[in-house]
Design a protein around this motif. Structure first.
Motif, PDB file in Angstrom:
ATOM      1  N   CYS A  46       2.823 -39.219 -58.777  1.00 40.51           N
ATOM      2  CA  CYS A  46       2.007 -40.061 -57.902  1.00 40.51           C
ATOM      3  C   CYS A  46       2.911 -41.054 -57.173  1.00 40.51           C
ATOM      4  O   CYS A  46       3.646 -41.811 -57.802  1.00 40.51           O
ATOM      5  N   CYS A 106       2.210 -44.725 -58.074  1.00 36.74           N
ATOM      6  CA  CYS A 106       2.531 -45.019 -59.482  1.00 36.74           C
ATOM      7  C   CYS A 106       4.041 -45.025 -59.702  1.00 36.74           C
ATOM      8  O   CYS A 106       4.550 -45.839 -60.479  1.00 36.74           O
ATOM      9  N   CYS A 155      -2.746 -39.889 -58.048  1.00 30.57           N
ATOM     10  CA  CYS A 155      -3.268 -39.604 -59.386  1.00 30.57           C
ATOM     11  C   CYS A 155      -4.788 -39.491 -59.345  1.00 30.57           C
ATOM     12  O   CYS A 155      -5.455 -40.036 -58.478  1.00 30.57           O
ATOM     13  N   ASN A 176      -5.244 -45.815 -62.046  1.00 30.25           N
ATOM     14  CA  ASN A 176      -5.024 -46.308 -60.677  1.00 30.25           C
ATOM     15  C   ASN A 176      -5.757 -45.509 -59.591  1.00 30.25           C
ATOM     16  O   ASN A 176      -5.922 -45.991 -58.487  1.00 30.25           O
ATOM     17  N   HIS A 206      -5.144 -43.186 -57.445  1.00 29.82           N
ATOM     18  CA  HIS A 206      -4.519 -43.266 -56.132  1.00 29.82           C
ATOM     19  C   HIS A 206      -4.950 -42.157 -55.184  1.00 29.82           C
ATOM     20  O   HIS A 206      -4.914 -42.338 -53.966  1.00 29.82           O
TER      21      HIS A 206
HETATM   22 ZN   LIG Z   1      -1.182 -43.288 -59.014  1.00 29.55          ZN
END
Ligand SMILES: [Zn+2]
Ligand SMILES: [Zn+2]
Ligand SMILES: [Zn+2]
Length: 90
Positions: free
Chosen positions: A20, A23, A44, A50, A52
């Motif tokens: 990610c 991340c 992610c 998170n 994302h």
């Molecule tokens: Zn992420």
């Protein structure tokens, strides 16, 4: 085919990053990875804290992601909330 008009957004893509993108920058971790089929962004999944991939959609409106998990080739359109059992060839 499922009811999604965004198939044409799918490009032949290779992931930008091995994990990610956000991340990795934050030195954070994820659960599963999703690949944006428009711009090759790797984010992610919603099981990751998170999320994302979803944030990427809200930020960019890129509609379709696919799973980057080994052996999985399903996709998902955020706009239509349609699941593809396998990604169409491009
Ligand atoms: Zn992420
Ligand atoms: Zn769609
Ligand atoms: Zn994207």
């Amino acid at each position: 085919m499922e009811q999604c008009e965004h198939i044409e957004h799918i490009k032949a893509v290779h992931p930008n990053t091995k994990g990610c993108e956000e991340c990795l920058k934050m030195h954070d971790s994820w659960v599963h990875l999703r690949l944006c089929m428009t711009c090759c962004h790797v984010g992610c999944c919603d099981s990751s804290k998170n999320k994302h991939a979803t944030k990427h959609f809200h930020g960019t409106k890129h509609p379709i992601v696919r799973s980057l998990e080994p052996g999985e080739d399903w996709g998902w359109c955020f706009v239509d909330e349609v699941m593809f059992e396998e990604m169409p060839e491009v």
